[in-house]
Design a protein around this motif. Structure first.
Motif, PDB file in Angstrom:
ATOM      1  N   SER A 178      40.129  45.965  44.419  1.00  9.79           N
ATOM      2  CA  SER A 178      41.108  44.897  44.574  1.00  9.79           C
ATOM      3  C   SER A 178      42.166  45.202  45.622  1.00  9.79           C
ATOM      4  CB  SER A 178      41.807  44.617  43.248  1.00  9.79           C
ATOM      5  OG  SER A 178      40.878  44.246  42.278  1.00  9.79           O
ATOM      6  N   ASN A 179      42.477  46.472  45.818  1.00 11.25           N
ATOM      7  CA  ASN A 179      43.485  46.901  46.777  1.00 11.25           C
ATOM      8  C   ASN A 179      43.168  48.343  47.173  1.00 11.25           C
ATOM      9  OD1 ASN A 179      44.676  48.546  44.617  1.00 11.25           O
ATOM     10  ND2 ASN A 179      45.370  46.584  43.805  1.00 11.25           N
ATOM     11  N   LYS A 218      44.421  36.740  37.768  1.00  9.02           N
ATOM     12  CA  LYS A 218      43.100  37.024  38.314  1.00  9.02           C
ATOM     13  C   LYS A 218      42.037  36.578  37.320  1.00  9.02           C
ATOM     14  CE  LYS A 218      42.345  41.107  39.644  1.00  9.02           C
ATOM     15  NZ  LYS A 218      42.241  42.531  39.763  1.00  9.02           N
ATOM     16  N   ASN A 256      43.042  47.909  39.300  1.00  5.17           N
ATOM     17  CA  ASN A 256      42.316  46.664  39.548  1.00  5.17           C
ATOM     18  C   ASN A 256      42.789  45.539  38.633  1.00  5.17           C
ATOM     19  OD1 ASN A 256      40.339  47.192  41.640  1.00  5.17           O
ATOM     20  ND2 ASN A 256      39.467  48.656  40.198  1.00  5.17           N
ATOM     21  N   SER A 300      36.679  44.402  37.664  1.00  3.74           N
ATOM     22  CA  SER A 300      36.985  44.226  39.088  1.00  3.74           C
ATOM     23  C   SER A 300      36.833  45.547  39.825  1.00  3.74           C
ATOM     24  CB  SER A 300      38.417  43.729  39.258  1.00  3.74           C
ATOM     25  OG  SER A 300      38.583  42.483  38.652  1.00  3.74           O
TER      26      SER A 300
END
Length: 165
Positions: free
Chosen positions: A85-86, A75, A135, A82
């Protein structure tokens, strides 16, 4: 044990270590327990950092073993910079925002004393650690390792086929 199982176990141990570090703040206002919060904080912090560094070394070794440049496949940002991210990272990010607001509110209302401040600090610290881990590159690698390996194998087979022609 398989490599993926070891990586996921190390990741869970890192999360537990950071949990112990954050729980140490909840024990601080309790009188009579002396050095226990300090041991929990430093033990959790140091073991969590060591485990995360070990996971990063294992991640890089995986890409080197696959003859790939790990920097090219990672990444562009680390976990600290970040957001979202998910799905687990989104939960941690939301909990971090709520924790920061609750900590500020607890300090304003109780003037920096009381169990509420220490509890809010504990939640905020743990959610910050989870924000950085969930992240980050290590979580993405450990969650998607098998898919990454399959893609790299397909790429290697494709390169070998091109060399033969």
């Amino acid at each position: 044990m398989k490599r993926i199982t070891i990586d996921r176990t190390l990741l869970v141990l890192a999360v537990l270590a950071f949990f112990l570090m954050s729980v140490s703040f909840a024990f601080m206002p309790i009188a009579g327990i002396g050095w226990i919060p300090g041991v929990l904080f430093w033990g959790g912090f140091l073991s969590g950092i060591i485990l995360v560094v070990l996971l990063e070394v294992r991640r890089r070794a995986f890409f080197i073993a696959c003859k790939e440049d790990y920097k090219r496949l990672q990444k562009p940002r680390n976990g600290l910079l970040s957001f979202g991210s998910n799905l687990p990272a989104i939960v941690a990010d939301c909990l971090l925002a709520v924790g920061v607001l609750a900590t500020v509110l607890a300090f304003v209302l109780t003037e920096g004393t009381g169990l509420a401040c220490y509890s809010c600090i504990s939640v905020t610290l743990f959610s910050f650690c989870m924000h950085c881990i969930l992240n980050g590159r290590i979580y993405v690698y450990s969650k998607n390792r098998d898919k990454i390996r399959r893609l790299l194998e397909q790429k290697i087979v494709k390169k070998e086929g091109e060399k033969r022609i």
